[in-house]
Scaffold this active site. Structure first.
Site, PDB file in Angstrom:
ATOM      1  CE1 TYR A 145     -15.271  19.194   3.418  1.00 51.65           C
ATOM      2  CE2 TYR A 145     -17.245  19.293   2.450  1.00 51.65           C
ATOM      3  CZ  TYR A 145     -16.591  19.028   3.471  1.00 51.65           C
ATOM      4  OH  TYR A 145     -16.988  18.043   4.421  1.00 51.65           O
ATOM      5  CG  ASP A 240     -16.943  17.432  -5.863  1.00 52.88           C
ATOM      6  OD1 ASP A 240     -18.213  17.410  -6.278  1.00 52.88           O
ATOM      7  OD2 ASP A 240     -16.595  17.663  -4.830  1.00 52.88           O
ATOM      8  CE  LYS A 268     -23.936  20.215  -1.994  1.00 52.25           C
ATOM      9  NZ  LYS A 268     -24.302  20.451  -0.553  1.00 52.25           N
TER      10      LYS A 268
END
Length: 432
Positions: A145, A240, A268
């Site tokens: 994702y 990613d 994050k």
């Protein structure tokens, strides 16, 4: 564990004004057949809900809170910045300082562009890859994702898998057609795609260690293979590292596996709990971004000073010696305890961990890709989640998510978790 009447009432009200009552599907608790728990505060390794219940937690706000909740050094810098202003829409020195620190930790990175979320980071990296190469097709891996950008919602894991959604209405066929999906950890499938479309592929994007279908490590030689095939075909390799960056090591997965991608995305941890994202890479590629180059990307709140101060303070804390050895020690203790429980109870579960990320899969076979994950017993996971939450252990409410270990966890916390895990598995075993 006391009742959660206030959370139930809050969720009913939220449903009147917010789609599904939540602002991200991952928070919905639908996969575990519960109402979401509404949180009032976090402190160290614990969360506290609006009913006054305390939870030892492994969500870490889905990854950022590697220092634990409310770390004093981060709060202090945020308070200082609050007095100066929350947003200027103009350059600040702290933006350069955090970008410089990222380049220090990541040899593959010369320049960094800050954005406001992981989704923005991956969307922008894809656009840059297409603009730089002059090609349209992107290869992504099944179950990975990369945010909710149109071209990356095809066969994504995470919330889509939890809700049983393959893609999403609103993503046009033409957009989806430019995305080619291959199974994770399958070299042959990727080779076949490049044999057929090699001259059309702008890049391949992946979570080098997956977190959005649960934690799965790359097989030996897999990342090396991707690096070689993209290089040979003039395509870009995009890591990613929104989740894995600064978590698996200071240099993320690319340091752990000694692979340098062409582009990297972050989020994050680099925001220290504030909304943030970034994409980064070699100078010759990043200089294709406006205002230097023709690939346009902008954002009013990009490089927001509050987020930059929180992120910079967090990254400075992670520079301390032995930080990642401490995280690994905690991970080893938790892994040994849970694996012992599984073995003693002969329970159909499989534990995967890389660094401070882990997932307990409810299957009796090794988990290496998305197909393996989809064979997990979701009803058993839901029952396990409820048993753990009733013992005061707060886990991600989906089989398809990573769990995170923070530096705030003590040996006592880990022992408590291992004991709760045994009790939960033992009870479920009796009901099988």
């Amino acid at each position: 564990m006391s009742k959660r009447k206030k959370s139930t009432t809050a969720f009913k009200k939220a449903n009147k004004f917010i789609p599904g009552g939540v602002n991200s599907p991952a928070r919905a608790f639908s996969a575990v057949e519960m109402d979401p728990i509404f949180i009032e505060k976090g402190e160290g390794a614990y969360l506290y809900d609006i009913d006054g219940n305390q939870y030892l937690e492994y969500v870490n706000s889905w990854g950022p809170m590697i220092l634990g909740y409310n770390p004093p050094q981060v709060i202090e810098e945020l308070e200082k910045q609050l007095q100066l202003g929350t947003s200027f829409g103009a350059p600040t020195e702290v933006e350069t300082e955090i970008a410089e620190l990222i380049t220090e930790f990541y040899p593959a990175v010369d320049k960094v562009r800050m954005v406001n979320s992981g989704t923005e980071a991956t969307m922008s990296a894809i656009r840059l890859a297409r603009g730089y190469t002059g090609r349209d097709k992107i290869v992504k891996l099944e179950g990975c994702y990369h945010g909710h950008g149109d071209s990356l919602l095809v066969d994504a894991g995470s919330g889509l898998a939890t809700l049983g959604i393959k893609g999403s209405p609103g993503v046009t066929e033409n957009t989806a057609r430019e995305t080619i999906v291959a199974p994770y950890n399958d070299q042959k499938a990727v080779a076949e795609i490049f044999n057929k479309y090699g001259s059309e592929i702008a890049g391949i994007i992946l979570e080098p260690v997956t977190g959005n279908m649960g934690v799965i490590a790359p097989q030996r030689g897999y990342l090396e293979f991707l690096r070689e095939i993209t290089y040979k075909n003039g395509s870009l390799l995009i890591f990613d590292e929104v989740m894995t960056g600064f978590r698996l090591s200071r240099g993320g997965a690319q340091e752990l596996y000694a692979i340098e991608p062409d582009l990297s995305t972050f989020g994050k941890i680099i925001g220290g709990g504030m909304p943030v994202g970034a994409y980064a890479g070699k100078k010759e590629i990043m200089d294709y971004v406006a205002p230097l180059g023709p690939v346009y990307q902008a954002g009013t709140l990009s490089g927001n000073p509050m987020a930059m101060q929180a992120g910079l303070t967090t990254l400075k804390a992670l520079k301390k010696e032995d930080v990642y050895l401490e995280l690994e020690k905690k991970g080893q203790k938790l892994e040994a305890g849970i694996k012992k429980n599984i073995e003693e109870l002969n329970f159909p579960a499989y534990f995967n961990r890389v660094g401070s990320m882990f997932t307990l899969f409810f299957t009796d076979k090794e988990v290496q890709n998305y197909q393996d994950v989809k064979e997990c017993d979701l009803d058993l996971f839901a029952a396990y989640f409820k048993e753990m939450i009733n013992q005061g252990i707060y886990l991600p409410p989906s089989q398809f998510e990573a769990n995170f270990i923070s530096l705030a966890l003590t040996d006592s916390d880990l022992d408590k978790t291992i004991t709760a895990n045994y009790k939960a598995l033992n009870k479920l075993k009796a009901e099988l």
